[in-house]
Design a protein around this motif. Structure first.
Motif, PDB file in Angstrom:
ATOM      1  N   LYS A 297       0.983  -1.743  -0.394  1.00 13.89           N
ATOM      2  CA  LYS A 297      -0.235   0.225  -0.374  1.00 13.89           C
ATOM      3  C   LYS A 297       1.233   1.285   0.282  1.00 13.89           C
ATOM      4  O   LYS A 297       0.389   2.234  -0.477  1.00 13.89           O
ATOM      5  CB  LYS A 297      -0.758   0.321   1.092  1.00 13.89           C
ATOM      6  CG  LYS A 297      -1.877  -1.495   1.486  1.00 13.89           C
ATOM      7  CD  LYS A 297      -3.069  -0.598   0.239  1.00 13.89           C
ATOM      8  CE  LYS A 297      -3.893  -2.353   0.438  1.00 13.89           C
ATOM      9  NZ  LYS A 297      -3.179  -3.615  -0.198  1.00 13.89           N
ATOM     10  N   VAL A 298       2.201   1.391   0.624  1.00 11.96           N
ATOM     11  CA  VAL A 298       2.549   2.831   0.271  1.00 11.96           C
ATOM     12  C   VAL A 298       3.820   2.328  -0.554  1.00 11.96           C
ATOM     13  O   VAL A 298       4.719   1.065  -0.483  1.00 11.96           O
ATOM     14  CB  VAL A 298       3.186   2.635   1.573  1.00 11.96           C
ATOM     15  CG1 VAL A 298       2.310   3.368   2.759  1.00 11.96           C
ATOM     16  CG2 VAL A 298       4.131   1.557   3.024  1.00 11.96           C
TER      17      VAL A 298
ATOM     18  N   MET B 123       4.679  -0.755   6.242  1.00 15.89           N
ATOM     19  CA  MET B 123       3.689   0.824   6.220  1.00 15.89           C
ATOM     20  C   MET B 123       4.471   1.894   6.440  1.00 15.89           C
ATOM     21  O   MET B 123       5.237   1.827   6.038  1.00 15.89           O
ATOM     22  CB  MET B 123       2.550   0.546   7.331  1.00 15.89           C
ATOM     23  CG  MET B 123       3.460   0.211   8.796  1.00 15.89           C
ATOM     24  SD  MET B 123       1.992  -0.102   9.721  1.00 15.89           S
ATOM     25  CE  MET B 123       2.212  -1.871   9.938  1.00 15.89           C
ATOM     26  N   SER B 124       2.939   2.950   6.128  1.00 19.29           N
ATOM     27  CA  SER B 124       3.500   4.403   5.901  1.00 19.29           C
ATOM     28  C   SER B 124       4.330   4.928   7.127  1.00 19.29           C
ATOM     29  O   SER B 124       4.370   3.999   8.299  1.00 19.29           O
ATOM     30  CB  SER B 124       2.632   5.188   5.653  1.00 19.29           C
ATOM     31  OG  SER B 124       2.167   5.206   6.704  1.00 19.29           O
ATOM     32  N   ASN B 164       2.973   9.917   4.247  1.00 17.66           N
ATOM     33  CA  ASN B 164       2.445   8.814   3.646  1.00 17.66           C
ATOM     34  C   ASN B 164       3.376   8.113   2.752  1.00 17.66           C
ATOM     35  O   ASN B 164       3.371   6.593   1.965  1.00 17.66           O
ATOM     36  CB  ASN B 164       1.561   8.832   2.751  1.00 17.66           C
ATOM     37  CG  ASN B 164      -0.531   9.313   3.338  1.00 17.66           C
ATOM     38  OD1 ASN B 164      -0.381   8.680   4.437  1.00 17.66           O
ATOM     39  ND2 ASN B 164      -0.701  10.492   3.092  1.00 17.66           N
ATOM     40  N   ASN B 165       4.431   7.780   2.601  1.00 19.24           N
ATOM     41  CA  ASN B 165       5.379   7.160   1.774  1.00 19.24           C
ATOM     42  C   ASN B 165       6.286   5.849   3.322  1.00 19.24           C
ATOM     43  O   ASN B 165       6.028   6.264   4.131  1.00 19.24           O
ATOM     44  CB  ASN B 165       7.200   8.208   1.376  1.00 19.24           C
ATOM     45  CG  ASN B 165       6.606   8.775   0.578  1.00 19.24           C
ATOM     46  OD1 ASN B 165       5.285   9.063   0.161  1.00 19.24           O
ATOM     47  ND2 ASN B 165       7.523   9.213  -0.264  1.00 19.24           N
ATOM     48  N   SER B 166       6.372   4.805   2.035  1.00 19.32           N
ATOM     49  CA  SER B 166       6.707   3.583   2.440  1.00 19.32           C
ATOM     50  C   SER B 166       7.933   4.027   4.255  1.00 19.32           C
ATOM     51  O   SER B 166       9.179   4.620   4.243  1.00 19.32           O
ATOM     52  CB  SER B 166       7.146   2.778   1.833  1.00 19.32           C
ATOM     53  OG  SER B 166       7.739   1.654   2.657  1.00 19.32           O
ATOM     54  N   LEU B 168      10.022   2.650   4.620  1.00 22.65           N
ATOM     55  CA  LEU B 168      10.973   1.005   4.294  1.00 22.65           C
ATOM     56  C   LEU B 168      12.024   2.580   3.451  1.00 22.65           C
ATOM     57  O   LEU B 168      12.757   2.075   2.601  1.00 22.65           O
ATOM     58  CB  LEU B 168      11.443   0.617   3.857  1.00 22.65           C
ATOM     59  CG  LEU B 168      10.260  -0.824   5.002  1.00 22.65           C
ATOM     60  CD1 LEU B 168       9.884  -2.195   4.673  1.00 22.65           C
ATOM     61  CD2 LEU B 168      11.633  -1.381   5.882  1.00 22.65           C
TER      62      LEU B 168
END
Lengths: 298, 281
Positions: A297-298, B123-124, B164-166, B168
């Protein structure tokens, strides 16, 4: 300032190594040959793949129209007709099989990867699942014939779906286990360190992180099941009519292809080609969908 | 103070097991490990490490001396290893952490942890920090709390436009600060840091060290480090662990503990002196 001259002196004094690439010397030659070999092998391997696709599109594409999806299969000397009931039957039975095998398979994968990877139950289950991947699928059909068809008193979509589920299960279990094992321990440690219970670690971290891999496995299993005819021979049989009840014999694309391709009528043979193309398209659509759903999702 | 502080307040010691010796109130965790085993292997012995409130306690010592093992006893992370068992006690504000009725899951919500390798979730950035808050059904303003935690971890300015970016997608140092933000979002009273800078470059290390010094106003920190200069720079108290190989295995034990300055300038034990002079590592 006589530095430039010393630099030149230096260059002339030592013998500079030859740096140009030469193709016909030992390791360069073997590297080139191996590269060529790999390319040839790759092209050879893709020849059957693309020729099958080409044949399907050329010979099946001719009948790809609305009638194909809305009409019932034609009888002996009839012209026209379609494969609507077989498409519905395949979708329904693969759907039943997915509903059974995916939850059970993923939960079994959770057990194998996370809860009790070193237990005796786990190693036994792993061994059985690996053995089952090699099980001739006709045996799954015979088994469900004995276990379900005889008990229910007739061929049915339910029996067909269960038989397909048996063939799908080992693939789902093993790929789900692999996908969840790939989730790094440090990520699970972080979750435990945050105060997650074991259930929360699996539900919030392990399953979402492993999801793309799990879905790949599910898609492999679905694609295999959609094209599998042997388990359906003894369980769903075939039907020339629309599906009215899950407890009736049910048509499927794979059996339709098997039946029609052996008939001495051009119309049926054309339909068999078209059905094959539809089967490939169904699998393609599902793979693309699963890629979209499983994309991080990201 | 907002809802988190209230929800995450230190559990009152009303039904706590009374401690045997009266510990000064300034001790956040009284950790007394007589013996720690992994299976039959004696990993740590005779280590009494009181962690003082509002201070940074540094754990130093050669490889395999049990620093991390001791740290992981404090929030019961060792429970995840089946063959772990120990003799001794760990008291968190007077409560026995290893009492039968204590749930390690709840304990870990009060004692946060930052690991050696940055380990953000896939996740973000926002969800990473909000993870623990959601886990605890945080009732306050989630956005605000996430921003506050990221600011406190000195990461806000670098990520405020890409929440909202990962997680990682960040660099190693940023990932580690994200992990710190994630750990402090739920406002635990104690932060355990297991070599948090060992995977980072000197610039990122410096930022994390500055951060630790800022954080100690609010949190008690226990820091395992391989880097003696780091302990010297940030720790108030230092515990030096050694390895005892006399009985065949490698057993860690506490050699001495005291104010950082005393340990580095005027150690009581010969072994500490040698270690600090760099005669072995």
């Amino acid at each position: 300032m006589n530095e430039p001259s010393t630099a030149v002196d230096f260059a002339t004094r030592i013998e500079l190594p030859k740096l140009e690439k030469s193709f016909f010397v030992g390791r360069a030659l073997s590297s080139s040959l191996l590269t060529i070999g790999v390319w040839v092998a790759a092209i050879l391997a893709s020849v059957p793949l693309f020729s099958v696709l080409y044949m399907l599109i050329v010979r099946g594409g001719a009948r790809l129209n609305l009638e194909l999806f809305t009409e019932l299969p034609p009888a002996g000397f009839e012209l026209g007709g379609g494969i609507g009931n077989a498409i519905v039957g395949t979708l329904v039975m693969v759907g039943i099989a997915t509903l059974i095998s995916v939850p059970v398979g993923i939960l079994a994968g959770v057990y194998l990867a996370d809860l009790g990877p070193d237990t005796k139950v786990a190693s036994a289950a792993r061994f059985l699942a690996k053995t089952l991947t090699g099980l001739p699928s006709i045996l799954a059909g015979v088994f469900i014939y004995a276990a379900v068809v005889l008990a229910m008193g007739g061929y049915s979509a339910i029996a067909g779906g269960i038989a397909l589920a048996v063939t799908m299960l080992p693939t789902v279990v093993l790929t789900a286990e692999e996908a969840m094992k790939m989730v790094p321990q440090k990520m699970k440690d972080a979750a435990y360190g945050m105060g997650c219970t074991r259930t929360q670690v699996i539900w919030k971290i392990v399953l979402p992180t492993g999801l793309p891999g799990i879905l790949t496995g599910v898609m492999l299993a679905v694609a295999g099941a959609a094209g599998n005819s042997a388990p359906l021979l003894f369980t769903a049989l075939f039907s020339n009519y629309w599906l009215h009840s899950l407890r009736e014999p049910t048509a499927s694309l794979s059996i339709l292809i098997y039946n029609f391709s052996g008939m001495p009528f051009d119309n049926q043979i054309e339909l068999a080609w078209a059905a094959s193309l539809v089967l490939v398209l169904i699998v393609l659509v599902f793979s693309i969908l699963s890629r979209i759903i499983g994309r991080p999702k990201v | 103070m907002n809802a988190t502080a209230e929800a995450m307040a230190i559990p009152t010691a009303v039904n706590a097991v009374p401690t045997t010796a009266a510990m000064p109130a300034s001790i956040a965790i009284d950790c007394k490990l007589d013996k720690v085993f992994y299976g039959d292997f004696l990993a740590v012995r005779d280590s009494h490490v009181p962690i003082e409130k509002g201070k940074i306690t540094g754990f130093i010592g050669p490889s395999g001396c049990g620093k991390s093992t001791v740290l992981r006893c404090l929030n019961r992370m060792n429970d995840l290893i089946k063959i772990f068992r120990f003799q001794g006690h760990v008291h968190f504000h007077g409560q026995d952490v290893y009492a039968r009725n204590v749930d390690p899951v709840i304990l870990r919500r009060y004692i946060g942890m930052v690991f050696q390798q940055p380990n953000p979730f896939t996740m973000s950035i926002f969800d990473n920090v909000a993870f623990g808050l959601r886990l605890n059904r945080f009732k306050g303003n989630l956005q605000e709390q996430v921003e506050k935690s990221l600011r406190r971890a000195a990461l806000w300015d670098e990520v405020k436009d890409k929440l909202n970016n990962s997680g990682l997608s960040l660099s190693g140092g940023q990932q580690q600060r994200l992990c710190i933000a994630r750990a402090i979002a739920t406002e635990p009273s104690i932060l355990l840091m297991d070599e948090p800078c060992s995977a980072l470059d000197p610039v990122a290390t410096r930022r994390i060290e500055e951060l630790m010094i800022e954080l100690k106003a609010k949190y008690t920190i226990a820091l395992v480090t391989h880097n003696m200069q780091q302990a010297m720079r940030v720790a108030d108290k230092t515990a030096f662990f050694g390895v005892d190989i006399s009985k065949g295995g490698r057993t860690g034990y506490l050699v001495e503990m005291g104010d950082t300055q005393q340990i580095f300038e005027n150690p009581k034990e010969d072994l500490t002196k040698k270690y600090i002079r760099g005669e072995f590592s």
